[in-house]
Write an enzyme that holds these catalytic residues in place. Structure first.
Site, PDB file in Angstrom:
ATOM      1  N   GLY A 147      64.029  -9.020  58.737  1.00  0.00           N
ATOM      2  CA  GLY A 147      64.279  -8.238  57.518  1.00  0.00           C
ATOM      3  C   GLY A 147      64.587  -9.155  56.349  1.00  0.00           C
ATOM      4  N   GLU A 170      59.539 -10.389  57.767  1.00  0.00           N
ATOM      5  CA  GLU A 170      59.619  -9.145  56.974  1.00  0.00           C
ATOM      6  C   GLU A 170      58.343  -8.351  57.183  1.00  0.00           C
ATOM      7  OE1 GLU A 170      61.701  -7.345  54.789  1.00  0.00           O
ATOM      8  OE2 GLU A 170      59.934  -6.037  54.752  1.00  0.00           O
ATOM      9  N   ALA A 232      68.627  -7.506  60.250  1.00  0.00           N
ATOM     10  CA  ALA A 232      69.059  -7.024  58.929  1.00  0.00           C
ATOM     11  C   ALA A 232      68.004  -6.067  58.399  1.00  0.00           C
ATOM     12  CB  ALA A 232      69.258  -8.207  57.981  1.00  0.00           C
ATOM     13  N   GLY A 234      68.446  -2.692  57.499  1.00  0.00           N
ATOM     14  CA  GLY A 234      68.950  -1.479  56.867  1.00  0.00           C
ATOM     15  C   GLY A 234      70.197  -0.960  57.562  1.00  0.00           C
ATOM     16  N   ASP A 275      77.833   5.565  50.878  1.00  0.00           N
ATOM     17  CA  ASP A 275      76.688   5.313  51.763  1.00  0.00           C
ATOM     18  C   ASP A 275      76.323   6.522  52.613  1.00  0.00           C
ATOM     19  OD1 ASP A 275      76.845   2.724  50.845  1.00  0.00           O
ATOM     20  OD2 ASP A 275      76.795   1.796  52.837  1.00  0.00           O
ATOM     21  N   HIS A 406      76.528 -19.661  22.255  1.00  0.00           N
ATOM     22  CA  HIS A 406      75.622 -20.752  22.646  1.00  0.00           C
ATOM     23  C   HIS A 406      76.453 -21.966  23.032  1.00  0.00           C
ATOM     24  CE1 HIS A 406      72.144 -23.407  22.630  1.00  0.00           C
ATOM     25  NE2 HIS A 406      72.895 -24.274  21.946  1.00  0.00           N
TER      26      HIS A 406
HETATM   27  P1  NAI Z   1      67.468  -3.460  53.119  1.00  0.00           P
HETATM   28  O1  NAI Z   1      66.966  -2.062  53.129  1.00  0.00           O
HETATM   29  O2  NAI Z   1      67.859  -4.103  51.841  1.00  0.00           O
HETATM   30  O3  NAI Z   1      66.365  -4.422  53.787  1.00  0.00           O
HETATM   31  C1  NAI Z   1      65.856  -4.246  55.084  1.00  0.00           C
HETATM   32  C2  NAI Z   1      64.542  -5.007  55.144  1.00  0.00           C
HETATM   33  O4  NAI Z   1      64.128  -5.058  56.497  1.00  0.00           O
HETATM   34  C3  NAI Z   1      63.428  -4.321  54.361  1.00  0.00           C
HETATM   35  O5  NAI Z   1      62.795  -5.276  53.537  1.00  0.00           O
HETATM   36  C4  NAI Z   1      62.502  -3.786  55.446  1.00  0.00           C
HETATM   37  O6  NAI Z   1      61.156  -3.762  55.044  1.00  0.00           O
HETATM   38  C5  NAI Z   1      62.739  -4.793  56.562  1.00  0.00           C
HETATM   39  N1  NAI Z   1      62.468  -4.280  57.917  1.00  0.00           N
HETATM   40  C6  NAI Z   1      62.859  -3.091  58.437  1.00  0.00           C
HETATM   41  N2  NAI Z   1      62.483  -3.023  59.743  1.00  0.00           N
HETATM   42  C7  NAI Z   1      61.873  -4.209  60.042  1.00  0.00           C
HETATM   43  C8  NAI Z   1      61.299  -4.761  61.219  1.00  0.00           C
HETATM   44  N3  NAI Z   1      61.304  -4.088  62.381  1.00  0.00           N
HETATM   45  N4  NAI Z   1      60.756  -5.994  61.154  1.00  0.00           N
HETATM   46  C9  NAI Z   1      60.746  -6.686  59.989  1.00  0.00           C
HETATM   47  N5  NAI Z   1      61.290  -6.228  58.847  1.00  0.00           N
HETATM   48  C10 NAI Z   1      61.855  -5.000  58.870  1.00  0.00           C
HETATM   49  O7  NAI Z   1      68.678  -3.467  54.182  1.00  0.00           O
HETATM   50  P2  NAI Z   1      69.773  -4.575  54.458  1.00  0.00           P
HETATM   51  O8  NAI Z   1      69.344  -5.904  53.955  1.00  0.00           O
HETATM   52  O9  NAI Z   1      70.090  -4.431  55.902  1.00  0.00           O
HETATM   53  O10 NAI Z   1      70.993  -4.102  53.577  1.00  0.00           O
HETATM   54  C11 NAI Z   1      71.596  -2.827  53.855  1.00  0.00           C
HETATM   55  C12 NAI Z   1      72.152  -2.188  52.612  1.00  0.00           C
HETATM   56  O11 NAI Z   1      73.284  -2.888  52.173  1.00  0.00           O
HETATM   57  C13 NAI Z   1      71.156  -2.140  51.479  1.00  0.00           C
HETATM   58  O12 NAI Z   1      71.065  -0.833  51.004  1.00  0.00           O
HETATM   59  C14 NAI Z   1      71.741  -3.030  50.442  1.00  0.00           C
HETATM   60  O13 NAI Z   1      71.539  -2.536  49.123  1.00  0.00           O
HETATM   61  C15 NAI Z   1      73.216  -3.089  50.788  1.00  0.00           C
HETATM   62  N6  NAI Z   1      73.726  -4.396  50.450  1.00  0.00           N
HETATM   63  C16 NAI Z   1      73.943  -4.691  49.149  1.00  0.00           C
HETATM   64  C17 NAI Z   1      74.369  -5.937  48.788  1.00  0.00           C
HETATM   65  C18 NAI Z   1      74.520  -6.246  47.350  1.00  0.00           C
HETATM   66  O14 NAI Z   1      74.545  -5.323  46.545  1.00  0.00           O
HETATM   67  N7  NAI Z   1      74.593  -7.514  46.970  1.00  0.00           N
HETATM   68  C19 NAI Z   1      74.641  -6.983  49.775  1.00  0.00           C
HETATM   69  C20 NAI Z   1      74.319  -6.585  51.108  1.00  0.00           C
HETATM   70  C21 NAI Z   1      73.904  -5.325  51.412  1.00  0.00           C
END
Ligand code: NAI
Length: 431
Positions: A147, A170, A232, A234, A275, A406
């Protein structure tokens, strides 16, 4: 049962950013000579000490919430809560003793947890989620991350800064696929500079013990060997065993709670925030949801307003965005794009952080700012100027009319706004 502060404070935003700050510090020290500083010996990091620092920060902030509860007169019942009727909740504490609470309104804010891939369940040894990574006794020499979303990319950057060999798989076309394609392209370039091996449009077909720890077979036919795997992909929603079915709260197919924009569920006086609503999975929108729910529980008429909420991603370099991506803007508007590369900025050179750019998307007819996308140092801080512009419906001319201090990195927003009108004097003249 969790400590106060939930995922954000205990296993998400704060601990990960504490460790990222340590990794960034290590990176800067390795580059000390670029700043005219000669270290007596190369810097060496101490993962245990980094974790201890992170734990101290988390401990202080968790304690702070307890103090705030006391100061605001909030009664706190540590334990597992289960709704036992439209106006009652039973809390079971760690000694299995039950307390029955009565309330006119109930607000559910139970959040989410890392989603699993059923074929490769996490075992906390070889196959991990981000909760496990935060607590590892030792960092692996190599890791396979499944991911390339927010968590995947943040950890890929942090671990590679800490000299871990990182491979990312990914399934979609790009890293950070939810961001503007230009952001993904720039991020992929930076991942390459960090020596992260990225495989897009790829799935992991199998993970077997072997090689450096595990050997994964990819859909491309390649195999990857790594000490450990981070999943990672989702989040899953914490809606089980809460008594929701019993009182008839409607869930979505993905397990999240169905709510309207005023945070109401289908059951009177039962609200849901954050969430667990399954819409925007961010701690900062959850706080806003909470304020809306409380207002309405007390007889108000509030609805959510996410206009201008930025996305902030703590990769290296940082990524931040607000408003529309280019494809959405092109579909709905006649649009124009302005850009400013950080390498054209004095402060970026002074800081030795010249990677990245600011992209401003505007409406050609109304001049409204539609979207702003930043890759580069301090992106997560400077995005808020653009967020305010979108929140307040400002024009690109208005965004560019402010005289910025600046030298600062946020001048790049002003310059990109000027470039949209082909008026940036700090870029070569465009035809
Ligand atoms: P995410 O939804 O951001 O990314 C998951 C990725 O995994 C996607 O690109 C998807 O296409 C890919 N994926 C899914 N199944 C897969 C598979 N079987 N094989 C390969 N790729 C696959 O979810 P993530 O990174 O786990 O984050 C979870 C949540 O936490 C998100 O909604 C994010 O916005 C939130 N978060 C926010 C942060 C921030 O605001 N800085 C920091 C960390 C998390």
């Amino acid at each position: 049962m969790d400590k106060l502060g939930g995922v954000c404070l205990n296993r998400g935003c704060i601990p990960s950013k504490a460790l990222i700050a340590s990794a960034e510090q290590y990176r800067r020290m390795k580059r000390a000579a670029d700043f005219g500083i000669n270290l007596a010996s190369p810097p060496v990091y101490d993962w245990a000490a980094m974790k201890a620092r992170k734990d101290k920060i988390v401990g202080t902030l968790v304690g702070g919430i307890g103090q705030l509860f006391k100061s605001h007169g909030v009664d706190y019942f540590p334990g597992y809560g289960r709704i036992s009727g439209q106006n009652s909740v039973v809390v079971t504490d760690e000694n299995d003793s039950e307390t029955r609470l009565k309330a006119d309104n109930i607000i559910i804010g139970t959040g989410s947890r890392s989603a699993n891939i059923p074929a490769f369940p996490v075992d906390s040894q070889r196959i991990l989620n981000s909760d496990h990574l935060l607590e590892l006794a030792n960092l692996p020499g190599s890791i396979l991350i499944i991911g390339a979303g927010v968590i995947g990319c943040e950890w890929a950057c942090m671990l590679s800064l800490l000299d871990v060999q990182v491979t990312v798989v990914e399934m979609l076309d790009n890293a950070l696929p939810m961001e503007d394609p230009d952001t993904s392209r720039l991020m992929e370039r930076e991942l390459k500079k960090l020596k992260v091996q990225l495989h897009t449009k790829t799935m992991v077909e199998s993970i077997e013990p072997g090689g450096e720890g595990v050997t994964a077979k990819l859909s491309s036919g390649r195999t990857v060997s790594a000490n450990q795997v981070l999943v990672a992909v989702g989040r899953a929603f914490n809606t089980e065993n809460l008594g929701l079915e019993e009182i008839g709260v409607t869930l979505d197919k993905n397990g999240s709670i169905k709510t309207t924009d005023d945070m109401r569920t289908n059951v009177k006086n039962v609200f849901a925030i954050g969430d667990v609503r399954g819409q925007v999975l961010l701690a900062y929108t959850a706080v806003h949801d909470g304020a809306v729910a409380v207002d309405n529980a007390l007889g108000g008429n509030a609805t959510r307003n996410y206009l201008g909420v930025p996305s902030v991603i703590f990769t290296h370099p940082e990524v931040a965005s607000v408003g529309m991506r280019e494809a959405e803007a092109a579909e709905k508007h006649e649009m124009a794009v302005g850009r400013f590369p950080l390498r054209a900025l004095g402060k970026a050179h002074a800081e030795n952080e010249i990677a990245g750019e600011v992209k401003v998307i505007g409406d050609k007819k109304t001049d409204r700012v539609l979207g702003v996308h930043i890759v580069g140092a301090h992106a997560t801080e400077i995005i808020h100027t653009a967020a305010l512009a979108i929140n307040q419906g400002l024009t690109v001319t208005q965004l560019g009319s402010l005289i910025f201090g600046h030298p600062v990195i946020s001048e790049s927003i002003m310059e990109a706004a000027h470039d949209l009108h082909r008026m940036s004097v700090h870029l070569a003249k465009k035809k």
